[in-house]
Design a protein around this motif. Structure first.
Motif, PDB file in Angstrom:
ATOM      1  N   VAL A  47      42.958  73.986  40.528  1.00 21.65           N
ATOM      2  CA  VAL A  47      42.789  74.961  39.443  1.00 21.65           C
ATOM      3  C   VAL A  47      44.149  75.377  38.899  1.00 21.65           C
ATOM      4  O   VAL A  47      44.343  75.479  37.673  1.00 21.65           O
ATOM      5  CB  VAL A  47      41.995  76.192  39.938  1.00 21.65           C
ATOM      6  CG1 VAL A  47      41.996  77.285  38.888  1.00 21.65           C
ATOM      7  CG2 VAL A  47      40.565  75.803  40.284  1.00 21.65           C
ATOM      8  N   GLU A  48      45.095  75.596  39.784  1.00 14.39           N
ATOM      9  CA  GLU A  48      46.441  75.986  39.355  1.00 14.39           C
ATOM     10  C   GLU A  48      47.086  74.886  38.514  1.00 14.39           C
ATOM     11  O   GLU A  48      47.670  75.163  37.456  1.00 14.39           O
ATOM     12  CB  GLU A  48      47.303  76.285  40.571  1.00 14.39           C
ATOM     13  CG  GLU A  48      48.728  76.684  40.232  1.00 14.39           C
ATOM     14  CD  GLU A  48      49.553  77.005  41.462  1.00 14.39           C
ATOM     15  OE1 GLU A  48      50.778  77.176  41.318  1.00 14.39           O
ATOM     16  OE2 GLU A  48      48.975  77.080  42.561  1.00 14.39           O
ATOM     17  N   ILE A  49      46.969  73.635  38.961  1.00 14.79           N
ATOM     18  CA  ILE A  49      47.598  72.520  38.239  1.00 14.79           C
ATOM     19  C   ILE A  49      47.013  72.374  36.839  1.00 14.79           C
ATOM     20  O   ILE A  49      47.757  72.257  35.851  1.00 14.79           O
ATOM     21  CB  ILE A  49      47.431  71.204  39.032  1.00 14.79           C
ATOM     22  CG1 ILE A  49      48.289  71.235  40.298  1.00 14.79           C
ATOM     23  CG2 ILE A  49      47.808  70.000  38.168  1.00 14.79           C
ATOM     24  CD1 ILE A  49      48.036  70.087  41.234  1.00 14.79           C
ATOM     25  N   PHE A  50      45.689  72.415  36.717  1.00 16.50           N
ATOM     26  CA  PHE A  50      45.068  72.237  35.407  1.00 16.50           C
ATOM     27  C   PHE A  50      45.335  73.435  34.494  1.00 16.50           C
ATOM     28  O   PHE A  50      45.463  73.278  33.277  1.00 16.50           O
ATOM     29  CB  PHE A  50      43.568  71.990  35.562  1.00 16.50           C
ATOM     30  CG  PHE A  50      43.232  70.585  35.954  1.00 16.50           C
ATOM     31  CD1 PHE A  50      43.206  69.565  35.007  1.00 16.50           C
ATOM     32  CD2 PHE A  50      42.950  70.263  37.273  1.00 16.50           C
ATOM     33  CE1 PHE A  50      42.905  68.261  35.360  1.00 16.50           C
ATOM     34  CE2 PHE A  50      42.652  68.960  37.643  1.00 16.50           C
ATOM     35  CZ  PHE A  50      42.629  67.952  36.692  1.00 16.50           C
ATOM     36  N   THR A  51      45.428  74.630  35.071  1.00 21.08           N
ATOM     37  CA  THR A  51      45.759  75.806  34.263  1.00 21.08           C
ATOM     38  C   THR A  51      47.200  75.716  33.751  1.00 21.08           C
ATOM     39  O   THR A  51      47.480  76.049  32.587  1.00 21.08           O
ATOM     40  CB  THR A  51      45.571  77.090  35.090  1.00 21.08           C
ATOM     41  OG1 THR A  51      44.239  77.145  35.604  1.00 21.08           O
ATOM     42  CG2 THR A  51      45.806  78.323  34.231  1.00 21.08           C
ATOM     43  N   LEU A  52      48.101  75.244  34.597  1.00 19.15           N
ATOM     44  CA  LEU A  52      49.495  75.066  34.174  1.00 19.15           C
ATOM     45  C   LEU A  52      49.604  74.008  33.075  1.00 19.15           C
ATOM     46  O   LEU A  52      50.378  74.171  32.117  1.00 19.15           O
ATOM     47  CB  LEU A  52      50.356  74.669  35.379  1.00 19.15           C
ATOM     48  CG  LEU A  52      50.628  75.772  36.417  1.00 19.15           C
ATOM     49  CD1 LEU A  52      51.274  75.183  37.654  1.00 19.15           C
ATOM     50  CD2 LEU A  52      51.503  76.869  35.825  1.00 19.15           C
ATOM     51  N   LYS A  53      48.832  72.949  33.208  1.00 14.74           N
ATOM     52  CA  LYS A  53      48.846  71.910  32.170  1.00 14.74           C
ATOM     53  C   LYS A  53      48.340  72.459  30.842  1.00 14.74           C
ATOM     54  O   LYS A  53      48.887  72.150  29.781  1.00 14.74           O
ATOM     55  CB  LYS A  53      47.981  70.722  32.611  1.00 14.74           C
ATOM     56  CG  LYS A  53      48.612  69.852  33.685  1.00 14.74           C
ATOM     57  CD  LYS A  53      47.723  68.668  34.019  1.00 14.74           C
ATOM     58  CE  LYS A  53      48.380  67.759  35.054  1.00 14.74           C
ATOM     59  NZ  LYS A  53      47.516  66.613  35.401  1.00 14.74           N
ATOM     60  N   ARG A  54      47.313  73.286  30.908  1.00 15.72           N
ATOM     61  CA  ARG A  54      46.768  73.873  29.677  1.00 15.72           C
ATOM     62  C   ARG A  54      47.801  74.790  29.030  1.00 15.72           C
ATOM     63  O   ARG A  54      47.973  74.801  27.803  1.00 15.72           O
ATOM     64  CB  ARG A  54      45.490  74.649  29.988  1.00 15.72           C
ATOM     65  CG  ARG A  54      44.844  75.278  28.755  1.00 15.72           C
ATOM     66  CD  ARG A  54      43.472  75.835  29.076  1.00 15.72           C
ATOM     67  NE  ARG A  54      42.839  76.330  27.855  1.00 15.72           N
ATOM     68  CZ  ARG A  54      42.721  77.612  27.544  1.00 15.72           C
ATOM     69  NH1 ARG A  54      43.180  78.532  28.351  1.00 15.72           N
ATOM     70  NH2 ARG A  54      42.133  77.967  26.414  1.00 15.72           N
ATOM     71  N   PHE A  55      48.510  75.562  29.842  1.00 15.98           N
ATOM     72  CA  PHE A  55      49.557  76.438  29.310  1.00 15.98           C
ATOM     73  C   PHE A  55      50.697  75.616  28.708  1.00 15.98           C
ATOM     74  O   PHE A  55      51.235  75.940  27.643  1.00 15.98           O
ATOM     75  CB  PHE A  55      50.088  77.332  30.434  1.00 15.98           C
ATOM     76  CG  PHE A  55      51.119  78.325  29.983  1.00 15.98           C
ATOM     77  CD1 PHE A  55      50.739  79.575  29.528  1.00 15.98           C
ATOM     78  CD2 PHE A  55      52.474  78.007  30.007  1.00 15.98           C
ATOM     79  CE1 PHE A  55      51.693  80.494  29.103  1.00 15.98           C
ATOM     80  CE2 PHE A  55      53.428  78.906  29.587  1.00 15.98           C
ATOM     81  CZ  PHE A  55      53.035  80.163  29.131  1.00 15.98           C
ATOM     82  N   SER A 112      42.846  73.298  48.705  1.00 16.27           N
ATOM     83  CA  SER A 112      43.037  72.183  47.771  1.00 16.27           C
ATOM     84  C   SER A 112      42.422  72.492  46.413  1.00 16.27           C
ATOM     85  O   SER A 112      42.995  72.166  45.367  1.00 16.27           O
ATOM     86  CB  SER A 112      42.423  70.910  48.359  1.00 16.27           C
ATOM     87  OG  SER A 112      42.501  69.837  47.452  1.00 16.27           O
ATOM     88  N   PHE A 113      41.257  73.150  46.426  1.00 10.40           N
ATOM     89  CA  PHE A 113      40.603  73.508  45.171  1.00 10.40           C
ATOM     90  C   PHE A 113      41.459  74.486  44.371  1.00 10.40           C
ATOM     91  O   PHE A 113      41.624  74.337  43.149  1.00 10.40           O
ATOM     92  CB  PHE A 113      39.233  74.113  45.457  1.00 10.40           C
ATOM     93  CG  PHE A 113      38.533  74.613  44.230  1.00 10.40           C
ATOM     94  CD1 PHE A 113      37.883  73.736  43.380  1.00 10.40           C
ATOM     95  CD2 PHE A 113      38.512  75.971  43.924  1.00 10.40           C
ATOM     96  CE1 PHE A 113      37.248  74.193  42.238  1.00 10.40           C
ATOM     97  CE2 PHE A 113      37.880  76.429  42.797  1.00 10.40           C
ATOM     98  CZ  PHE A 113      37.239  75.538  41.954  1.00 10.40           C
ATOM     99  N   CYS A 114      42.027  75.486  45.044  1.00 14.00           N
ATOM    100  CA  CYS A 114      42.907  76.439  44.354  1.00 14.00           C
ATOM    101  C   CYS A 114      44.115  75.732  43.752  1.00 14.00           C
ATOM    102  O   CYS A 114      44.562  76.086  42.648  1.00 14.00           O
ATOM    103  CB  CYS A 114      43.358  77.526  45.327  1.00 14.00           C
ATOM    104  SG  CYS A 114      42.057  78.674  45.832  1.00 14.00           S
ATOM    105  N   THR A 115      44.636  74.746  44.459  1.00 15.66           N
ATOM    106  CA  THR A 115      45.767  73.976  43.941  1.00 15.66           C
ATOM    107  C   THR A 115      45.378  73.216  42.673  1.00 15.66           C
ATOM    108  O   THR A 115      46.143  73.176  41.694  1.00 15.66           O
ATOM    109  CB  THR A 115      46.275  72.991  45.001  1.00 15.66           C
ATOM    110  OG1 THR A 115      46.685  73.720  46.169  1.00 15.66           O
ATOM    111  CG2 THR A 115      47.455  72.179  44.476  1.00 15.66           C
TER     112      THR A 115
END
Length: 204
Positions: free
Chosen positions: A187-195, A182-185
């Motif tokens: 991190v992925e979501i917030f990184t995608l939002k930043r991109f 869940s934590f990796c998910t």
């Protein structure tokens, strides 16, 4: 007191018959595998990090530190598209979760084997009892029957004693595995939002 306890353990061990040896080996392997996973989580507990901190690191990856910082920086380093980020996070998941999932499957098989091995002891103990009844004389019938029943009950009890704490530890390990996933998910979501917002520059 210690001597009495030792004598009682030896008596139970002998009464359990030959299957007590594979049960002991099985118990050692089960708890070694489970403790290995727990120790791994103890050294890699970044999934319990403060959310404000790692979200700040996603916005400013150059400030990120430790194993979590390495993950955040790797997820963002010279990515050209959102698919690149997803691929990076998939690599991170595989690196951390594949070994854990393998150990969990291995431990689950062993924990499930423990009560079955105990049940096998029940069968052999009852066979010993019936064999004793068929060949015994009046003087030793009780001893033969008692020995067979004792073997049957002790191996069954030992198998359950190994399995029940094992199932509890498996649930703890699976819950931590799910927390890491869940934590990796997240991190992925917030990184995608930043991109997506353009704060993360694509690779040239």
């Amino acid at each position: 007191m210690l001597q009495e306890l030792t004598e009682e353990v030896v008596r139970i061990w002998v009464a359990g018959g030959s299957l007590m040896i594979p049960l002991a080996i099985l118990g050692l392997v089960i708890y070694f595998a489970l403790f290995e996973i727990i120790v791994y989580f103890g050294f890699n507990d970044y999934y319990n990090s403060n959310s404000d901190q790692w979200m700040h690191w996603i916005d400013r990856p150059q400030e990120a530190k430790g194993p979590l910082g390495d993950i955040i920086q790797y997820a963002q380093h010279k990515v050209g598209s959102m698919d690149d980020i997803r691929d990076r996070m998939a690599e991170i998941r595989n690196a951390h979760l594949s070994r854990i999932n393998g150990r969990i499957r291995f431990a689950s098989i062993l924990v499930g084997t423990a009560p079955l091995t105990g049940l096998l002891g029940t069968v052999t103990g009852m066979l010993s009892t019936f064999a004793g009844l068929s060949t015994s004389t009046a003087g030793n019938t009780v001893d033969l029957v008692a020995g067979g029943i004792s073997e049957a009950l002790i191996t069954t009890q030992t198998g359950l004693v190994l399995a029940i704490p094992g199932y509890i530890m498996l649930n703890v390990v699976k819950r931590r595995r799910d927390q890491l996933d869940s934590f990796c998910t997240q991190v992925e979501i917030f990184t995608l939002k930043r991109f997506e917002k353009g704060n993360l520059k694509p690779a040239a």
